[in-house]
Design a protein around this motif. Sequence first.
Motif, PDB file in Angstrom:
ATOM      1  N   GLN A  39      -4.161   3.936  16.550  1.00 60.53           N
ATOM      2  CA  GLN A  39      -4.379   3.596  15.150  1.00 60.53           C
ATOM      3  C   GLN A  39      -4.351   2.079  14.993  1.00 60.53           C
ATOM      4  O   GLN A  39      -3.905   1.361  15.889  1.00 60.53           O
ATOM      5  N   ASN A  40      -4.856   1.592  13.862  1.00 59.73           N
ATOM      6  CA  ASN A  40      -4.721   0.161  13.607  1.00 59.73           C
ATOM      7  C   ASN A  40      -3.287  -0.159  13.225  1.00 59.73           C
ATOM      8  O   ASN A  40      -2.536   0.699  12.764  1.00 59.73           O
ATOM      9  N   ASP A  41      -2.893  -1.399  13.442  1.00 62.58           N
ATOM     10  CA  ASP A  41      -1.490  -1.799  13.301  1.00 62.58           C
ATOM     11  C   ASP A  41      -0.986  -1.722  11.861  1.00 62.58           C
ATOM     12  O   ASP A  41       0.124  -1.278  11.614  1.00 62.58           O
ATOM     13  N   ASP A  42      -1.793  -2.161  10.912  1.00 57.30           N
ATOM     14  CA  ASP A  42      -1.361  -2.208   9.515  1.00 57.30           C
ATOM     15  C   ASP A  42      -2.139  -1.175   8.708  1.00 57.30           C
ATOM     16  O   ASP A  42      -3.265  -1.423   8.271  1.00 57.30           O
ATOM     17  N   MET A  43      -1.530  -0.019   8.490  1.00 59.14           N
ATOM     18  CA  MET A  43      -2.210   1.084   7.810  1.00 59.14           C
ATOM     19  C   MET A  43      -2.184   0.940   6.287  1.00 59.14           C
ATOM     20  O   MET A  43      -2.788   1.733   5.577  1.00 59.14           O
TER      21      MET A  43
END
Length: 206
Positions: A39-43
């Motif tokens: 996933q991307n780091d900052d959801m």
Amino acid sequence: GSYRIDSPVKIKSNVVLAGSGPGNTTLLLYRATNGDVVQNDDMSAGNTNIGIRDITIDGNRSAMTAQLGHALNWKYVTASWLSNVIVKSSQTDGLHMDGCANISISGTTATDNGNHGISLSNCQECRLSHPDAHDNSRVTAAGTGDGINLSLMSTDNVLTGVIVLATTAIRLAKGLTPPEGVEMAGLYWHFVDLVWVFIFALFYLW
């Protein structure tokens, strides 16, 4: 090689995750981890300029204990790309993107996932080239999951419409809203309604 993942691989902005080919490099979710593989780091605020290429992302669905997690999950990601990636065997969607913009997805295969193979929701300027999505909907009822799912609007628009109508009704009861305000609120609600009718007809009846 194959790499066992026991928590999501979180990719920060300006980072490329690169393997040596989908048949050579695999990220495999460890048993009973029950979540996303990548996933991307900052959801909440999102990330930008992420790249993923030449890799298999395996949700290892048969070894999970709950119906949670995507193979690859991006939220609010911009100006990023995927190339030559396989997403497979997740509990839900293989590739799930929500609120993303300016994304290039090329040569991506999605197979054996619980729900959709590829799901793009509320995304803008996202380009799919040569996708291969097959044999998905392994957990959900037949016809519930799709190979590729495109959702152009979110329930936020419906919620906004309800708030606008409720506020207009309250203001009208207090004599604070002119007839033009009631008309504008009604037009917005009908716009939302018509768009949902169009989406249903385009993607489910055509």
